[in-house]
Design a protein around this motif. Structure first.
Motif, PDB file in Angstrom:
ATOM      1  N   LEU A   1       0.832  -1.203   0.000  1.00  0.00           N
ATOM      2  CA  LEU A   1       0.000   0.000   0.000  1.00  0.00           C
ATOM      3  C   LEU A   1       0.870   1.257   0.000  1.00  0.00           C
ATOM      4  CD1 LEU A   1      -2.871   1.166   0.156  1.00  0.00           C
ATOM      5  CD2 LEU A   1      -2.710   0.947   2.643  1.00  0.00           C
ATOM      6  N   ILE A   2       1.902   1.262   0.821  1.00  0.00           N
ATOM      7  CA  ILE A   2       2.802   2.415   0.889  1.00  0.00           C
ATOM      8  C   ILE A   2       3.523   2.608  -0.438  1.00  0.00           C
ATOM      9  CG2 ILE A   2       4.912   3.286   1.978  1.00  0.00           C
ATOM     10  CD1 ILE A   2       3.880   1.920   4.592  1.00  0.00           C
ATOM     11  N   GLN A   3       3.985   1.516  -1.042  1.00  0.00           N
ATOM     12  CA  GLN A   3       4.665   1.615  -2.341  1.00  0.00           C
ATOM     13  C   GLN A   3       3.745   2.207  -3.411  1.00  0.00           C
ATOM     14  OE1 GLN A   3       7.873   1.292  -3.096  1.00  0.00           O
ATOM     15  NE2 GLN A   3       8.138   0.965  -0.900  1.00  0.00           N
ATOM     16  N   LEU A   4       2.494   1.781  -3.413  1.00  0.00           N
ATOM     17  CA  LEU A   4       1.535   2.326  -4.377  1.00  0.00           C
ATOM     18  C   LEU A   4       1.266   3.798  -4.115  1.00  0.00           C
ATOM     19  CD1 LEU A   4      -0.957  -0.670  -4.636  1.00  0.00           C
ATOM     20  CD2 LEU A   4       0.632   0.136  -6.409  1.00  0.00           C
TER      21      LEU A   4
ATOM     22  N   ASP B 250      -0.736   6.434  -6.591  1.00  0.00           N
ATOM     23  CA  ASP B 250      -1.916   5.648  -6.935  1.00  0.00           C
ATOM     24  C   ASP B 250      -3.097   6.135  -6.095  1.00  0.00           C
ATOM     25  OD1 ASP B 250      -3.824   3.312  -6.333  1.00  0.00           O
ATOM     26  OD2 ASP B 250      -2.679   2.562  -8.053  1.00  0.00           O
ATOM     27  N   PHE B 251      -4.105   6.688  -6.758  1.00  0.00           N
ATOM     28  CA  PHE B 251      -5.242   7.295  -6.067  1.00  0.00           C
ATOM     29  C   PHE B 251      -6.007   6.288  -5.219  1.00  0.00           C
ATOM     30  CE2 PHE B 251      -9.749   8.511  -5.929  1.00  0.00           C
ATOM     31  CZ  PHE B 251      -9.635   9.674  -5.203  1.00  0.00           C
ATOM     32  N   LYS B 252      -6.242   5.108  -5.746  1.00  0.00           N
ATOM     33  CA  LYS B 252      -6.989   4.089  -4.987  1.00  0.00           C
ATOM     34  C   LYS B 252      -6.221   3.678  -3.731  1.00  0.00           C
ATOM     35  CE  LYS B 252     -10.235   2.552  -8.217  1.00  0.00           C
ATOM     36  NZ  LYS B 252     -11.590   2.691  -7.853  1.00  0.00           N
ATOM     37  N   ALA B 253      -4.923   3.565  -3.834  1.00  0.00           N
ATOM     38  CA  ALA B 253      -4.101   3.228  -2.664  1.00  0.00           C
ATOM     39  C   ALA B 253      -4.141   4.357  -1.639  1.00  0.00           C
ATOM     40  CB  ALA B 253      -2.666   2.952  -3.092  1.00  0.00           C
TER      41      ALA B 253
ATOM     42  N   GLU C  52      -0.204  16.262   4.036  1.00  0.00           N
ATOM     43  CA  GLU C  52       1.217  16.220   4.412  1.00  0.00           C
ATOM     44  C   GLU C  52       1.781  14.798   4.330  1.00  0.00           C
ATOM     45  OE1 GLU C  52       3.659  18.523   5.335  1.00  0.00           O
ATOM     46  OE2 GLU C  52       2.207  19.857   4.392  1.00  0.00           O
ATOM     47  N   ILE C  53       1.025  13.844   4.840  1.00  0.00           N
ATOM     48  CA  ILE C  53       1.474  12.446   4.823  1.00  0.00           C
ATOM     49  C   ILE C  53       1.701  11.978   3.387  1.00  0.00           C
ATOM     50  CG2 ILE C  53       0.696  10.070   5.230  1.00  0.00           C
ATOM     51  CD1 ILE C  53      -0.641  11.256   7.840  1.00  0.00           C
ATOM     52  N   LEU C  54       0.746  12.240   2.521  1.00  0.00           N
ATOM     53  CA  LEU C  54       0.873  11.779   1.140  1.00  0.00           C
ATOM     54  C   LEU C  54       1.952  12.543   0.375  1.00  0.00           C
ATOM     55  CD1 LEU C  54      -2.877  11.153   0.344  1.00  0.00           C
ATOM     56  CD2 LEU C  54      -1.099   9.434   0.750  1.00  0.00           C
ATOM     57  N   ASN C  55       2.129  13.826   0.698  1.00  0.00           N
ATOM     58  CA  ASN C  55       3.192  14.594   0.045  1.00  0.00           C
ATOM     59  C   ASN C  55       4.580  14.168   0.510  1.00  0.00           C
ATOM     60  OD1 ASN C  55       1.519  16.134  -1.573  1.00  0.00           O
ATOM     61  ND2 ASN C  55       1.373  17.806  -0.111  1.00  0.00           N
ATOM     62  N   ASN C  56       4.663  13.617   1.713  1.00  0.00           N
ATOM     63  CA  ASN C  56       5.962  13.250   2.290  1.00  0.00           C
ATOM     64  C   ASN C  56       6.154  11.749   2.458  1.00  0.00           C
ATOM     65  OD1 ASN C  56       7.132  15.916   2.810  1.00  0.00           O
ATOM     66  ND2 ASN C  56       5.341  16.172   4.109  1.00  0.00           N
ATOM     67  N   ILE C  57       5.300  10.952   1.866  1.00  0.00           N
ATOM     68  CA  ILE C  57       5.368   9.510   2.076  1.00  0.00           C
ATOM     69  C   ILE C  57       6.683   8.912   1.578  1.00  0.00           C
ATOM     70  CG2 ILE C  57       4.202   8.758  -0.035  1.00  0.00           C
ATOM     71  CD1 ILE C  57       2.638   6.807   1.990  1.00  0.00           C
ATOM     72  N   ASN C  58       7.337   9.568   0.632  1.00  0.00           N
ATOM     73  CA  ASN C  58       8.641   9.083   0.166  1.00  0.00           C
ATOM     74  C   ASN C  58       9.709   9.169   1.255  1.00  0.00           C
ATOM     75  OD1 ASN C  58       8.025   8.246  -2.469  1.00  0.00           O
ATOM     76  ND2 ASN C  58       8.026  10.370  -3.158  1.00  0.00           N
TER      77      ASN C  58
END
Length: 78
Positions: free
Chosen positions: A6-9, A14-17, A53-59
Motif C-alpha cells: 500500500l505504501i509503495q503504491l 496511486d489514487f486508490k491506494a 502532508e502524509i501523502l506529500n511526504n510519504i517518500n
C-alpha cells in the motif's frame, strides 16, 4: 492489501491506494486531532491537512519503525 504494498503504491501516486490508506488510518488520526483541536470541525480540517502532508511526504518513510507511529508524529508536528 499488505501495508508495504500500500505504501509503495501511494509513493507512486496511486489514487486508490491513497484512498485505502486514508480509510485505514483516518479514525486513528481523527481521534488524535481531537486532542489538539478546539472542536470536531477543526479536528476534521486538521485530519485533511495531515493526510495531505502524509501523502506529500510519504517518500520520506523508509520502512523503519512503525508506519502508524510515523503518521502520528507527522500529525503532531503539523
Amino acid at each position: 492489501m499488505e501495508l508495504k504494498q500500500l505504501i509503495q503504491l501511494c509513493k507512486r501516486k496511486d489514487f486508490k491506494a491513497q484512498e485505502l490508506l486514508y480509510r485505514r488510518y483516518s479514525d486513528i488520526l481523527f481521534h488524535l486531532s481531537l486532542k489538539y483541536c478546539k472542536n470536531r470541525e477543526e479536528a476534521q480540517d486538521n485530519l485533511q491537512d495531515s493526510f495531505i502532508e502524509i501523502l506529500n511526504n510519504i517518500n520520506k518513510y523508509k520502512n523503519k519503525g512503525s508506519f502508524k507511529g510515523w503518521i502520528k508524529r507527522n500529525r503532531i508536528n503539523l
